[in-house]
Design an enzyme around this catalytic site. Structure first.
Site, short mmCIF file in Angstrom:
data_model
loop_
_atom_site.label_atom_id
_atom_site.label_comp_id
_atom_site.label_asym_id
_atom_site.label_seq_id
_atom_site.Cartn_x
_atom_site.Cartn_y
_atom_site.Cartn_z
N ARG A 287 2.87 -10.93 -1.34
CA ARG A 287 3.31 -9.90 -2.29
C ARG A 287 4.11 -8.78 -1.63
O ARG A 287 4.67 -7.93 -2.33
CB ARG A 287 2.12 -9.31 -3.04
CG ARG A 287 1.08 -8.60 -2.19
CD ARG A 287 -0.16 -8.31 -3.02
NE ARG A 287 -1.24 -7.71 -2.24
CZ ARG A 287 -1.55 -6.43 -2.27
NH1 ARG A 287 -0.85 -5.62 -3.02
NH2 ARG A 287 -2.55 -5.97 -1.58
N GLU B 142 -10.74 -11.62 -5.73
CA GLU B 142 -9.35 -11.65 -5.25
C GLU B 142 -8.95 -13.00 -4.68
O GLU B 142 -7.76 -13.25 -4.48
CB GLU B 142 -9.17 -10.58 -4.15
CG GLU B 142 -9.42 -9.17 -4.63
CD GLU B 142 -9.62 -8.21 -3.47
OE1 GLU B 142 -8.70 -7.43 -3.19
OE2 GLU B 142 -10.69 -8.26 -2.84
N HIS C 70 0.82 -1.21 0.00
CA HIS C 70 0.00 0.00 0.00
C HIS C 70 0.85 1.26 0.00
O HIS C 70 0.41 2.31 -0.46
CB HIS C 70 -0.93 -0.02 1.22
CG HIS C 70 -2.37 0.14 0.85
ND1 HIS C 70 -2.98 -0.64 -0.10
CD2 HIS C 70 -3.31 1.01 1.27
CE1 HIS C 70 -4.25 -0.26 -0.21
NE2 HIS C 70 -4.46 0.74 0.59
N ARG D 124 -15.03 1.09 -3.07
CA ARG D 124 -14.73 -0.18 -2.42
C ARG D 124 -14.80 0.04 -0.92
O ARG D 124 -14.16 0.95 -0.39
CB ARG D 124 -13.33 -0.68 -2.81
CG ARG D 124 -13.00 -2.04 -2.18
CD ARG D 124 -11.66 -2.56 -2.65
NE ARG D 124 -10.54 -1.80 -2.09
CZ ARG D 124 -9.26 -1.99 -2.44
NH1 ARG D 124 -8.96 -2.89 -3.36
NH2 ARG D 124 -8.31 -1.26 -1.90
N CYS E 209 -8.68 -4.06 -12.02
CA CYS E 209 -8.19 -2.84 -11.38
C CYS E 209 -6.82 -3.02 -10.73
O CYS E 209 -6.29 -2.08 -10.16
CB CYS E 209 -9.19 -2.34 -10.34
SG CYS E 209 -9.37 -3.45 -8.93
N ARG F 251 -10.41 3.76 -3.16
CA ARG F 251 -9.92 3.00 -2.02
C ARG F 251 -10.29 3.73 -0.73
O ARG F 251 -9.57 4.61 -0.28
CB ARG F 251 -8.41 2.79 -2.12
CG ARG F 251 -7.99 1.91 -3.30
CD ARG F 251 -6.48 1.70 -3.29
NE ARG F 251 -6.06 0.65 -4.22
CZ ARG F 251 -5.55 0.87 -5.44
NH1 ARG F 251 -5.42 2.12 -5.87
NH2 ARG F 251 -5.20 -0.14 -6.20
N ASN G 140 -3.62 -7.98 -7.98
CA ASN G 140 -2.50 -8.07 -7.02
C ASN G 140 -2.77 -9.14 -5.97
O ASN G 140 -1.96 -10.04 -5.75
CB ASN G 140 -2.28 -6.72 -6.34
CG ASN G 140 -1.87 -5.64 -7.32
OD1 ASN G 140 -1.60 -5.92 -8.48
ND2 ASN G 140 -1.85 -4.41 -6.86
N ASP G 141 -3.91 -9.04 -5.30
CA ASP G 141 -4.25 -10.03 -4.29
C ASP G 141 -4.61 -11.38 -4.92
O ASP G 141 -4.30 -12.43 -4.36
CB ASP G 141 -5.41 -9.54 -3.42
CG ASP G 141 -4.93 -8.78 -2.19
OD1 ASP G 141 -3.89 -9.17 -1.63
OD2 ASP G 141 -5.59 -7.81 -1.79
#
Length: 754
Positions: free
Chosen positions: A647, A613, A372, A514, A684, A478, A636-637
């Protein structure tokens, strides 16, 4: 060489070491034995300290005995250090001709040409190196090497046992810290891009574990008075308030009081009075500040409250600011301004401080590229490169550093030729206005198929850039950032203000919120109800929200109120089952009912969707398509959990493969199911803006991409250079392969897009 006798004698060392008073005695016996049996002029044993990442010569037969304990090599330094770093045997006929050879004057090894270094290890634990040397024309043969590799293996067991048993009865000697590598040996360091851009400025190393100790060890030449101290306190408070205003301007969010703790400490009477008393007793004010701050740090570190322990960073930061204001009265004391920051630890609040003080860039030692922090750095437009090179932490402050965060290179004290290239690259970089002129209002493939290009929004400052670059809406806001940058949970009213700004900026375009995605690498510093061994797979995201329904309901009501007249979408993160989606939807339905009964204006028909995810939803995707109105794939997840790769852990970064066959086939299945059900599906995660993967995504049927605003133009240009038939052919070729190297070959064969 009598290899059988040597192996027998080394085995006997297991018994002999019980009679040795120290490890040194045992090692001396070992080198004497190995040198004699191998007919080698020199036998040396180096032991490795994983804490210092340093090899130290601990025993030798044939070199100057005074060099024992003094010859030290960093991991990877010299042929000996390289053997341990790469965990491989190194054999040279003439060691001095190898470019990695390291010469030590006074140990007299220049008389020996033949060189053999064998790593000593137990499993993956590095323990040391066994080195043998001979004269000219006495090279080591393959049979020697095989026998000595066995010897090194046996030595590992002996050394491990000896260190453990003897260490119980004798304290480990304190050793001088390894000398930092000079800048000349760190000219080019290759890392990974976290946030794109360029920066050239003097280095400032921030090691949180040493920052206050550095202040305590510092000698202050000037003498200062009590009045000087009080004036410095006032100046520091004024500067912090100014910095706070600057942060609020960047975030467009007046509730983000990241300097609140600093100001509270400065206004704490007990803190100020204790420093004043020490000054009145004759202690120089900078020393008094450092000593009292150090005592507060120790008190906070001893606290059972995790939130209090984290405030140590604020105390240290405040103390450094206060001392700088004492000794640099009247000067610009913005600590980080005009510097490239090198650090191993960085929290979101730290990054906001760096941005507010106009730091030029960041080199983060360790950490994950998709963490993040990297996302926040992109929003703040701070170039950031992540490297696994801890020697940078010992670099002298002021050393010129060039960050090329386009490809991930860090140049230490770069040559003029490198700087010339850097300046030419800077000249061709497009400004925001130039990007706005080039970007098209509609995104089309090469064969005129329309693609929706949405923006990911992290901070409210991203909105202006997204609007200027003509995005088709917000594909992902986010909502965790307003939670992360605060010192407590934001209220419904505070969230309403923020969310309203997101909706207003899009002027009728779709906006996707989200819900809170806390946990994993998105830590809420003020929430410590749960201590977890593996937070990435613990109480996070939708699980956290459903367990804390009051917080979840407040957020949903704020979103519904803010989006009263908007094309509003609400998206739940980390959904693992149909049941979980339905429970989250129930909270929205309850909130709608509450707002209607209260007569509060709100959006009464939001679209409800989910992030994809977790691998568990792949087999349920058809069932979920009957419940959710849209899907957004967070690659990513998804990749992390699909492949079991953390990650944020750089040591397993090579296993994080977006082009893994299982990942590609799962994405294809999700997109196909969504399209067949008439459900919109977008991507995304980072794959959405990575040029090499865009043809694959288009080829499997993705028609909506959501990317950070900085990537809007580049993504549009990549799409414009790709035709759907060619993308489909590429995707089918990739899906037909079951080996990653074959897929890499297909990706490499794709034409580059300018």
């Amino acid at each position: 060489m009598d290899s059988e006798q040597l192996l027998y004698e080394v085995n006997e060392l297991n018994h002999l070491f019980r009679d040795s008073t120290t490890i040194e005695t045992l090692l001396d016996k070992a080198v004497e034995m190995v040198a004699a049996r191998t007919h080698s002029a020199v036998c040396s044993i180096y032991l490795y300290s994983p804490e210092e990442r340093v090899l130290t010569l601990r025993a030798t037969r044939g070199l100057n005995p005074e060099s024992v304990g003094k010859v030290r090599l960093r991991l990877g330094q010299g042929l000996t250090g390289l053997a341990l770093k790469e965990m491989k045997t190194i054999c040279e006929k003439d060691a001095s001709q190898n470019p990695n050879y390291r010469f030590f004057p006074g140990i007299f090894e220049e008389r020996f040409d033949a060189f053999l270094a064998l790593p000593i290890a137990r499993g993956i634990s590095k323990m040391g190196v066994l080195v043998l040397q001979r004269g000219t024309g006495e090279s080591f043969i393959e049979a020697d090497i095989r026998a000595l590799e066995t010897v090194a293996s046996q030595l590992a067991n002996i050394i491990e046992n000896a260190q453990f048993l003897l260490g119980m009865h004798e304290p480990r000697p304190k050793r001088p810290p390894a000398e930092p590598l000079p800048a000349a040996q760190m000219k080019l360091i290759k890392g990974k891009v976290a946030a794109e851009g360029f920066a050239y400025a003097p280095a400032m190393v921030i090691d949180k574990q040493k920052s206050l100790s550095f202040l305590l060890d510092r000698r202050f030449e000037g003498q200062y008075s009590l009045d000087d101290f009080h004036e410095a306190v006032a100046r520091t408070a004024a500067q912090l308030e100014e910095l706070q205003e600057r942060v609020e301007s960047k975030l467009s969010d007046a509730a983000s009081l990241i300097f609140a703790a600093h100001l509270m400490i400065l206004k704490d009477k007990a803190f100020i009075d204790e420093i004043a008393r020490r000054i009145e007793s004759g202690v120089n004010p900078p020393v008094a500040v450092a000593e009292v701050s150090g005592r507060f740090v120790q008190t906070f570190l001893a606290s059972d409250n995790a939130y209090m322990r984290e405030k140590v960073n604020d105390i240290e930061d405040m103390a450094i600011r206060l001392v700088n204001n004492l000794i640099h009265a009247g000067e610009d004391t913005r600590i980080y301004r005009g510097h490239v920051i090198i650090t191993r630890d960085l929290y979101p609040s730290d990054l906001l401080k760096l941005s507010s003080e106009e730091a030029c860039g960041v080199v983060l030692v360790g950490g994950g590229v998709t963490s993040h922090i990297a996302i926040l750095a992109r929003s703040l437009a701070i170039p950031m490169v992540i490297v696994d090179h801890f020697d940078l932490l010992s670099l002298p402050n002021g050393t010129p550093i060039l960050i090329d965060a386009e490809i991930g290179n860090v140049f230490v004290d770069p040559e003029d030729q490198v700087l010339d290239t850097f300046h030419s690259q800077q000249r061709v970089r497009l400004t925001v206005d130039e990007q706005a002129k080039r970007i098209q209002p509609q995104t089309l493939t090469a064969d005129a198929v329309p693609i929706r290009l949405l923006a990911n929004i992290n901070l409210l400052t991203d909105l202006a850039l997204a609007a200027k670059l003509k995005c088709n809406g917000v594909g992902l806001y986010r909502t965790e950032f307003p939670f992360i940058v605060r010192t407590t949970f934001p209220s419904e009213a505070e969230q309403f203000v923020i969310y309203s700004k997101v909706v207003d900026s899009m002027q009728g375009k779709p906006v996707t919120f989200r819900t809170l995605d806390a946990g994993g690498d998105k830590i809420l510093s003020y929430y410590h109800d749960i201590q977890e061994q593996n937070p990435a797979m613990g109480m996070r995201s939708i699980r956290f929200s459903l367990q804390n329904r009051a917080i979840f309901s407040e957020q949903i009501r704020a979103i519904l109120r803010a989006g009263v007249d908007a094309d509003l979408r609400i998206m739940f993160p980390m959904i693992s089952s149909v049941d979980e989606f339905c429970r989250a939807r129930e909270v929205v339905l309850e909130s709608l009912d509450t707002l209607a009964r209260q007569g509060v204006a709100h959006n009464d028909r939001p679209k409800l969707g989910m992030m994809v995810e977790l691998p568990s939803v792949v087999e349920l995707i058809d069932d979920l398509a009957r419940e959710a109105e849209f899907f957004s794939i967070g690659t990513n997840d998804f990749i992390q959990f699909m492949l079991g790769v953390d990650r944020t852990n750089d040591s397993v970064a090579d296993f994080y493969l977006p082009h893994h066959p299982s990942v590609l086939r799962a994405l294809n299945k999700i997109v196909r199911a969504a399209n067949q059900s008439g459900r919109e599906v977008s991507v995304c995660g980072d794959m959405a803006h990575e040029q090499q993967y865009i043809p694959f995504l288009l080829g499997i049927g993705v028609r909506t991409l959501s990317v950070d605003p900085a990537y809007l133009l580049r993504t549009q240009q990549t799409i414009a250079g790709t035709s759907v038939p060619k993308a489909e052919a590429t995707a089918q070729a990739m899906l037909a392969r079951n080996r990653t190297d074959e897929i890499v070959a297909i990706l490499s064969a794709q034409p580059a897009v300018d």
